[in-house]
Enzyme design. Structure first.
Site, PDB file in Angstrom:
ATOM      1  N   ASP A 195      20.225 121.906  -6.761  1.00 46.23           N
ATOM      2  CA  ASP A 195      18.888 121.403  -6.423  1.00 46.23           C
ATOM      3  C   ASP A 195      18.286 122.320  -5.364  1.00 46.23           C
ATOM      4  O   ASP A 195      19.005 123.005  -4.633  1.00 46.23           O
ATOM      5  CB  ASP A 195      18.960 119.963  -5.892  1.00 46.23           C
ATOM      6  CG  ASP A 195      17.565 119.400  -5.630  1.00 46.23           C
ATOM      7  OD1 ASP A 195      16.622 119.784  -6.358  1.00 46.23           O
ATOM      8  OD2 ASP A 195      17.406 118.595  -4.701  1.00 46.23           O
ATOM      9  N   SER A 196      16.953 122.286  -5.291  1.00 46.35           N
ATOM     10  CA  SER A 196      16.272 123.053  -4.246  1.00 46.35           C
ATOM     11  C   SER A 196      16.665 122.531  -2.863  1.00 46.35           C
ATOM     12  O   SER A 196      16.562 123.248  -1.889  1.00 46.35           O
ATOM     13  CB  SER A 196      14.758 122.929  -4.436  1.00 46.35           C
ATOM     14  OG  SER A 196      14.404 121.560  -4.492  1.00 46.35           O
TER      15      SER A 196
ATOM     16  N   CYS B 213      11.182 114.216 -10.847  1.00 44.71           N
ATOM     17  CA  CYS B 213      11.568 114.969  -9.646  1.00 44.71           C
ATOM     18  C   CYS B 213      12.833 114.334  -9.102  1.00 44.71           C
ATOM     19  O   CYS B 213      12.970 113.099  -9.128  1.00 44.71           O
ATOM     20  CB  CYS B 213      10.430 114.880  -8.621  1.00 44.71           C
ATOM     21  SG  CYS B 213      10.846 115.573  -7.011  1.00 44.71           S
TER      22      CYS B 213
ATOM     23  N   HIS C  28      13.901 113.628  -6.219  1.00 45.51           N
ATOM     24  CA  HIS C  28      13.785 112.635  -5.153  1.00 45.51           C
ATOM     25  C   HIS C  28      13.212 111.295  -5.618  1.00 45.51           C
ATOM     26  O   HIS C  28      13.396 110.295  -4.946  1.00 45.51           O
ATOM     27  CB  HIS C  28      12.856 113.149  -4.062  1.00 45.51           C
ATOM     28  CG  HIS C  28      13.371 114.336  -3.317  1.00 45.51           C
ATOM     29  ND1 HIS C  28      13.703 115.506  -3.941  1.00 45.51           N
ATOM     30  CD2 HIS C  28      13.587 114.523  -2.004  1.00 45.51           C
ATOM     31  CE1 HIS C  28      14.105 116.369  -3.030  1.00 45.51           C
ATOM     32  NE2 HIS C  28      14.042 115.805  -1.852  1.00 45.51           N
TER      33      HIS C  28
ATOM     34  N   CYS D  26      17.258 119.999 -10.143  1.00 43.66           N
ATOM     35  CA  CYS D  26      15.886 120.232  -9.681  1.00 43.66           C
ATOM     36  C   CYS D  26      14.945 120.319 -10.892  1.00 43.66           C
ATOM     37  O   CYS D  26      15.085 121.220 -11.726  1.00 43.66           O
ATOM     38  CB  CYS D  26      15.849 121.535  -8.891  1.00 43.66           C
ATOM     39  SG  CYS D  26      14.222 121.937  -8.280  1.00 43.66           S
TER      40      CYS D  26
ATOM     41  N   GLU E 273      12.023 113.349   2.668  1.00 41.25           N
ATOM     42  CA  GLU E 273      12.964 114.212   3.395  1.00 41.25           C
ATOM     43  C   GLU E 273      12.846 114.053   4.903  1.00 41.25           C
ATOM     44  O   GLU E 273      13.716 114.481   5.642  1.00 41.25           O
ATOM     45  CB  GLU E 273      12.720 115.681   3.019  1.00 41.25           C
ATOM     46  CG  GLU E 273      13.051 115.958   1.571  1.00 41.25           C
ATOM     47  CD  GLU E 273      14.016 117.115   1.381  1.00 41.25           C
ATOM     48  OE1 GLU E 273      14.048 117.997   2.235  1.00 41.25           O
ATOM     49  OE2 GLU E 273      14.722 117.110   0.362  1.00 41.25           O
TER      50      GLU E 273
HETATM   51  N1  DGL Z   1      13.988 119.249  -6.381  1.00 44.44           N
HETATM   52  C1  DGL Z   1      12.569 119.301  -6.639  1.00 44.44           C
HETATM   53  C2  DGL Z   1      12.273 118.721  -8.025  1.00 44.44           C
HETATM   54  O1  DGL Z   1      13.058 117.967  -8.572  1.00 44.44           O
HETATM   55  C3  DGL Z   1      11.792 118.551  -5.580  1.00 44.44           C
HETATM   56  C4  DGL Z   1      11.811 119.222  -4.231  1.00 44.44           C
HETATM   57  C5  DGL Z   1      11.119 120.566  -4.243  1.00 44.44           C
HETATM   58  O2  DGL Z   1       9.878 120.628  -4.378  1.00 44.44           O
HETATM   59  O3  DGL Z   1      11.827 121.564  -4.131  1.00 44.44           O
HETATM   60  O4  DGL Z   1      11.254 119.004  -8.587  1.00 44.44           O
END
Ligand code: DGL
Length: 265
Positions: A7-8, A185, A187, A70, A155
């Site tokens: 994940d990012s 997403c 989150h 992500c 976050e």
């Molecule tokens: N992990 C990203 C997603 O699922 C969300 C957080 C980001 O913007 O990096 O799109």
């Protein structure tokens, strides 16, 4: 060998945790690019570059299969990674994303004619959800809403500010009378109950979809499954460690975990 979950940042821990609960026997390596999160407003070229670095790291650290938790990376970089990066550098490894299994789940839980998608700006702009939903049901109407404020609020302990922001993002979906909503997403699965309290349609939350889809994939691909280690061990690697990151990680996995700082570049 391990299952890598990328994940990012740390939001992917919610999906990783659901996977590990469903498939506890395997070994996992979670990688969160906490130094460069968020990806959600970045260009496709940058997201692809960062995702390739993450894939190299995970494959070099013994991952047979990587799940791009992500959505932004899945939407902007998965196809290119599968078509160009993997055949060239790691032809015997696999990478799977979020968009296809989530789009499948929409039509497994009903037959909506109009689907709402909440996602980051980059995911919305990529059109990946529209493509995959229309591919499964030609003519389906897809109403996308970019929700860039949700990740920073989640976050940064901004729970008390979420209500009006979510109301505002949900308004176009309610006005369009969507018949299902995709939380596109990492989150947003943390917000599934808040979304469900605001609209009485199926809400597709990836923590409820991806574990079963992965279990099914492993059943259908014994040549991948047989290479996976089975000691039930997980390591958590991140590109930056801050007190905030440690708090968020503990909150997401409901436990204290050790975050090891690593370098991808
Ligand atoms: N992990 C990203 C997603 O699922 C969300 C957080 C980001 O913007 O990096 O799109």
């Amino acid at each position: 060998m391990k299952i890598g979950v990328f994940d990012s940042g740390l939001g992917g821990l919610a999906i990783a945790r659901a996977i590990m609960r469903r498939l506890p026997e395997y070994d996992y390596l979670y990688l969160g690019d906490t130094k460069r999160v968020p990806y959600g407003g970045r260009s496709q070229a940058t997201i692809h570059e960062f995702t390739s670095q993450a894939l190299s790291y995970l494959f070099e650290h013994d991952c047979q299969l990587v799940i791009l938790a992500c959505n932004t990376a899945s939407a902007e970089a998965l196809r290119k990674s599968q078509e160009e990066y993997l055949p060239r550098y790691f032809p015997d490894r696999r990478v799977l994303g979020m968009v296809i299994p989530t789009a499948e789940a929409v039509f497994e839980s009903g037959d909506p004619n109009r689907v709402g998608v909440l996602a980051t700006s980059s995911t919305v702009e990529s059109g990946a959800y529209v493509r995959e939903l229309v591919h499964r049901k030609p003519g389906v109407d897809v109403v996308q809403v970019a929700a860039p404020l949700l990740v920073p609020l989640l976050e940064n302990d901004g729970g008390k500010y979420l209500g009006p922001v979510l109301d505002d993002y949900m308004k176009p979906l309610q006005e369009a009378s969507v018949e299902a909503i995709v939380l596109g997403c990492t989150h947003y699965c943390l917000l599934k109950e808040e979304v469900r309290n605001r609209i009485a349609v199926p809400v597709i939350s990836q923590d409820e979809v991806i574990p079963e889809k992965l279990a099914d994939y492993l059943c259908r691909h014994p040549e991948i499954e047989c290479r996976l280690g089975r000691s039930g061990h997980t390591d958590y690697h991140v590109t930056d460690v801050t007190p905030g990151a440690m708090r968020l990680a503990a909150q997401l996995v409901h436990d204290s975990i050790i975050l090891t700082r690593v370098d991808l570049t």
